[in-house]
Design a protein around this motif. Structure first.
Motif, PDB file in Angstrom:
ATOM      1  N   MET A   1       0.841  -1.172   0.000  1.00 15.68           N
ATOM      2  CA  MET A   1       0.000   0.000   0.000  1.00 15.68           C
ATOM      3  C   MET A   1       0.891   1.241   0.000  1.00 15.68           C
ATOM      4  SD  MET A   1      -2.772   1.403   2.729  1.00 15.68           S
ATOM      5  CE  MET A   1      -4.001   0.329   2.076  1.00 15.68           C
ATOM      6  N   ARG A   2       0.491   2.229  -0.746  1.00 19.35           N
ATOM      7  CA  ARG A   2       1.228   3.490  -0.821  1.00 19.35           C
ATOM      8  C   ARG A   2       0.403   4.585  -0.125  1.00 19.35           C
ATOM      9  NH1 ARG A   2       4.593   5.069  -6.016  1.00 19.35           N
ATOM     10  NH2 ARG A   2       5.845   3.488  -4.997  1.00 19.35           N
ATOM     11  N   ILE A   3       1.059   5.324   0.773  1.00 16.36           N
ATOM     12  CA  ILE A   3       0.383   6.367   1.551  1.00 16.36           C
ATOM     13  C   ILE A   3       1.052   7.708   1.289  1.00 16.36           C
ATOM     14  CG2 ILE A   3      -0.235   7.166   3.868  1.00 16.36           C
ATOM     15  CD1 ILE A   3       0.010   4.222   4.783  1.00 16.36           C
ATOM     16  N   LEU A   4       0.223   8.706   1.034  1.00 15.46           N
ATOM     17  CA  LEU A   4       0.673  10.089   0.875  1.00 15.46           C
ATOM     18  C   LEU A   4       0.305  10.842   2.149  1.00 15.46           C
ATOM     19  CD1 LEU A   4       1.518  12.729  -0.564  1.00 15.46           C
ATOM     20  CD2 LEU A   4      -0.698  12.693  -1.740  1.00 15.46           C
ATOM     21  N   GLY A   5       1.309  11.388   2.824  1.00 18.53           N
ATOM     22  CA  GLY A   5       1.080  12.200   4.012  1.00 18.53           C
ATOM     23  C   GLY A   5       1.233  13.672   3.669  1.00 18.53           C
ATOM     24  N   ILE A   6       0.397  14.499   4.291  1.00 23.87           N
ATOM     25  CA  ILE A   6       0.417  15.940   4.037  1.00 23.87           C
ATOM     26  C   ILE A   6       0.527  16.683   5.361  1.00 23.87           C
ATOM     27  CG2 ILE A   6      -0.914  17.923   3.169  1.00 23.87           C
ATOM     28  CD1 ILE A   6      -0.040  16.149   0.885  1.00 23.87           C
ATOM     29  N   ASP A   7       1.451  17.652   5.402  1.00 29.49           N
ATOM     30  CA  ASP A   7       1.572  18.597   6.518  1.00 29.49           C
ATOM     31  C   ASP A   7       1.182  19.956   5.950  1.00 29.49           C
ATOM     32  OD1 ASP A   7       2.258  19.776   9.008  1.00 29.49           O
ATOM     33  OD2 ASP A   7       4.224  20.316   8.203  1.00 29.49           O
ATOM     34  N   PRO A   8      -0.081  20.373   6.146  1.00 28.55           N
ATOM     35  CA  PRO A   8      -0.572  21.574   5.464  1.00 28.55           C
ATOM     36  C   PRO A   8      -0.018  22.866   6.062  1.00 28.55           C
ATOM     37  CG  PRO A   8      -2.255  20.726   6.926  1.00 28.55           C
ATOM     38  CD  PRO A   8      -1.112  19.757   6.975  1.00 28.55           C
ATOM     39  N   GLY A   9       0.161  23.847   5.205  1.00 26.80           N
ATOM     40  CA  GLY A   9       0.573  25.176   5.615  1.00 26.80           C
ATOM     41  C   GLY A   9       0.352  26.145   4.481  1.00 26.80           C
ATOM     42  N   LEU A  10       0.056  27.385   4.801  1.00 27.22           N
ATOM     43  CA  LEU A  10      -0.218  28.371   3.757  1.00 27.22           C
ATOM     44  C   LEU A  10       1.062  28.877   3.106  1.00 27.22           C
ATOM     45  CD1 LEU A  10      -2.549  29.736   2.345  1.00 27.22           C
ATOM     46  CD2 LEU A  10      -2.497  31.530   4.058  1.00 27.22           C
ATOM     47  N   ARG A  11       2.188  28.793   3.815  1.00 27.13           N
ATOM     48  CA  ARG A  11       3.480  29.186   3.239  1.00 27.13           C
ATOM     49  C   ARG A  11       4.257  27.984   2.721  1.00 27.13           C
ATOM     50  NH1 ARG A  11       5.393  33.598   7.733  1.00 27.13           N
ATOM     51  NH2 ARG A  11       3.789  35.109   7.221  1.00 27.13           N
ATOM     52  N   ARG A  12       4.188  26.895   3.476  1.00 32.91           N
ATOM     53  CA  ARG A  12       4.925  25.684   3.133  1.00 32.91           C
ATOM     54  C   ARG A  12       4.045  24.486   3.460  1.00 32.91           C
ATOM     55  NH1 ARG A  12      10.356  26.730   2.751  1.00 32.91           N
ATOM     56  NH2 ARG A  12      10.984  24.661   3.432  1.00 32.91           N
ATOM     57  N   THR A  13       3.772  23.663   2.459  1.00 35.91           N
ATOM     58  CA  THR A  13       3.009  22.429   2.652  1.00 35.91           C
ATOM     59  C   THR A  13       3.939  21.265   2.369  1.00 35.91           C
ATOM     60  OG1 THR A  13       0.851  23.393   2.152  1.00 35.91           O
ATOM     61  CG2 THR A  13       1.096  21.034   1.748  1.00 35.91           C
ATOM     62  N   GLY A  14       4.144  20.435   3.381  1.00 33.18           N
ATOM     63  CA  GLY A  14       5.012  19.276   3.222  1.00 33.18           C
ATOM     64  C   GLY A  14       4.236  18.085   2.682  1.00 33.18           C
ATOM     65  N   PHE A  15       4.919  17.251   1.909  1.00 36.12           N
ATOM     66  CA  PHE A  15       4.320  15.989   1.455  1.00 36.12           C
ATOM     67  C   PHE A  15       5.355  14.888   1.600  1.00 36.12           C
ATOM     68  CE2 PHE A  15       6.278  17.694  -2.380  1.00 36.12           C
ATOM     69  CZ  PHE A  15       6.877  16.589  -2.955  1.00 36.12           C
ATOM     70  N   GLY A  16       4.859  13.686   1.849  1.00 38.42           N
ATOM     71  CA  GLY A  16       5.736  12.529   1.978  1.00 38.42           C
ATOM     72  C   GLY A  16       4.996  11.285   1.545  1.00 38.42           C
ATOM     73  N   ILE A  17       5.659  10.442   0.785  1.00 30.99           N
ATOM     74  CA  ILE A  17       5.043   9.218   0.279  1.00 30.99           C
ATOM     75  C   ILE A  17       5.863   8.032   0.758  1.00 30.99           C
ATOM     76  CG2 ILE A  17       4.350   7.919  -1.775  1.00 30.99           C
ATOM     77  CD1 ILE A  17       4.915  11.436  -2.439  1.00 30.99           C
ATOM     78  N   ILE A  18       5.148   7.050   1.318  1.00 31.70           N
ATOM     79  CA  ILE A  18       5.804   5.816   1.756  1.00 31.70           C
ATOM     80  C   ILE A  18       5.055   4.616   1.192  1.00 31.70           C
ATOM     81  CG2 ILE A  18       6.725   6.832   3.876  1.00 31.70           C
ATOM     82  CD1 ILE A  18       4.502   5.297   5.416  1.00 31.70           C
ATOM     83  N   ASP A  19       5.759   3.511   1.063  1.00 32.46           N
ATOM     84  CA  ASP A  19       5.147   2.227   0.726  1.00 32.46           C
ATOM     85  C   ASP A  19       5.121   1.382   1.990  1.00 32.46           C
ATOM     86  OD1 ASP A  19       4.590   2.638  -1.970  1.00 32.46           O
ATOM     87  OD2 ASP A  19       6.545   1.876  -2.624  1.00 32.46           O
ATOM     88  N   VAL A  20       4.033   0.647   2.187  1.00 32.25           N
ATOM     89  CA  VAL A  20       3.865  -0.200   3.367  1.00 32.25           C
ATOM     90  C   VAL A  20       3.616  -1.620   2.883  1.00 32.25           C
ATOM     91  CG1 VAL A  20       2.523  -0.598   5.465  1.00 32.25           C
ATOM     92  CG2 VAL A  20       2.814   1.741   4.600  1.00 32.25           C
ATOM     93  N   SER A  21       4.420  -2.551   3.412  1.00 28.54           N
ATOM     94  CA  SER A  21       4.238  -3.959   3.120  1.00 28.54           C
ATOM     95  C   SER A  21       4.363  -4.700   4.447  1.00 28.54           C
ATOM     96  CB  SER A  21       5.286  -4.439   2.121  1.00 28.54           C
ATOM     97  OG  SER A  21       5.117  -5.812   1.879  1.00 28.54           O
ATOM     98  N   GLY A  22       3.237  -5.116   5.003  1.00 21.40           N
ATOM     99  CA  GLY A  22       3.247  -5.704   6.341  1.00 21.40           C
ATOM    100  C   GLY A  22       3.695  -4.658   7.331  1.00 21.40           C
ATOM    101  N   SER A  23       4.760  -4.960   8.076  1.00 23.96           N
ATOM    102  CA  SER A  23       5.286  -3.982   9.031  1.00 23.96           C
ATOM    103  C   SER A  23       6.479  -3.218   8.461  1.00 23.96           C
ATOM    104  CB  SER A  23       5.688  -4.676  10.333  1.00 23.96           C
ATOM    105  OG  SER A  23       6.720  -5.607  10.078  1.00 23.96           O
ATOM    106  N   SER A  24       6.786  -3.458   7.195  1.00 23.88           N
ATOM    107  CA  SER A  24       7.927  -2.810   6.552  1.00 23.88           C
ATOM    108  C   SER A  24       7.503  -1.496   5.897  1.00 23.88           C
ATOM    109  CB  SER A  24       8.511  -3.752   5.503  1.00 23.88           C
ATOM    110  OG  SER A  24       9.566  -3.137   4.818  1.00 23.88           O
ATOM    111  N   LEU A  25       8.284  -0.446   6.158  1.00 22.87           N
ATOM    112  CA  LEU A  25       8.039   0.870   5.578  1.00 22.87           C
ATOM    113  C   LEU A  25       9.147   1.201   4.591  1.00 22.87           C
ATOM    114  CD1 LEU A  25       7.222   2.883   8.848  1.00 22.87           C
ATOM    115  CD2 LEU A  25       5.609   1.774   7.284  1.00 22.87           C
ATOM    116  N   GLY A  26       8.775   1.759   3.456  1.00 21.45           N
ATOM    117  CA  GLY A  26       9.767   2.153   2.458  1.00 21.45           C
ATOM    118  C   GLY A  26       9.535   3.581   2.002  1.00 21.45           C
ATOM    119  N   TYR A  27      10.603   4.331   1.920  1.00 25.89           N
ATOM    120  CA  TYR A  27      10.540   5.721   1.464  1.00 25.89           C
ATOM    121  C   TYR A  27      10.354   5.749  -0.046  1.00 25.89           C
ATOM    122  CZ  TYR A  27      12.173  10.426   0.283  1.00 25.89           C
ATOM    123  OH  TYR A  27      12.272  11.708  -0.214  1.00 25.89           O
TER     124      TYR A  27
END
Length: 180
Positions: A1-27
């Protein structure tokens, strides 16, 4: 599963995408959407909307997670942050992604182990958990942390869904009945 995380901000909005396989996380990827401050509010919100939509289109996540707005001492700042968050949520919804919301306290507690961790601790734990060569920028680290938080909540959500239980504001409900 691929998850997109968002840290919202009006000046700077962060994004991060990870892959999840069981308990394993991948950048997969991360970054910061820098919004020009000289633009009008509507134009700034459009920058967030367009860029979050582009990130989703480029990386094809299965789900998204976003930090909830916290109420601070300045109501005007809180309102502006809420509008930036709304633009990001609209982009995610327009990309047909289920959106999951977590408070900053939930994200920090899940990733660092304590809810009042500082930015450097979050960056260090994100670097460690994703086995990165260096610490990501603060906004990207917060977005990655939000994605990691959702990844850790996925097994519980799946168990609750299988058992017929769902949660609303901390209450467990089954077939319309509140369970204690």
């Amino acid at each position: 599963m691929r998850i997109l995380g968002i840290d919202p901000g009006l000046r700077r909005t962060g994004f991060g995408i990870i892959d999840v396989s069981g308990s394993s996380l991948g950048y997969v990827a991360s970054g910061t959407i820098v919004v020009p401050t000289e633009l009008s509010l509507g134009e700034r919100l459009k920058v967030i909307l367009d860029n979050v939509r582009d990130v989703a289109a480029q990386h094809s996540p299965d789900e998204a997670s976003i930090e909830q707005v916290f109420v601070n001492a300045n109501p005007h700042s809180t309102l502006l942050l809420g509008q930036a968050r709304g633009a990001a949520i609209c982009a995610l919804a327009d990309s047909n992604l289920p959106v999951h919301e977590y408070t900053a306290l939930q994200v920090k507690k899940t990733v660092v182990g304590r809810g009042h961790a500082d930015k450097e601790q979050v960056q260090a734990m994100v670097q460690h958990l994703l086995r990165l060569n260096g610490a990501p920028a603060a906004d990207a680290a917060d977005a990655l942390a939000c994605a990691i938080c959702h990844a850790h909540h996925l097994p519980l959500s799946a168990q609750l869904a299988q058992s017929g239980h769902v949660t609303f504001s901390g209450l467990r409900v089954r077939a319309g009945r509140v369970l204690r």
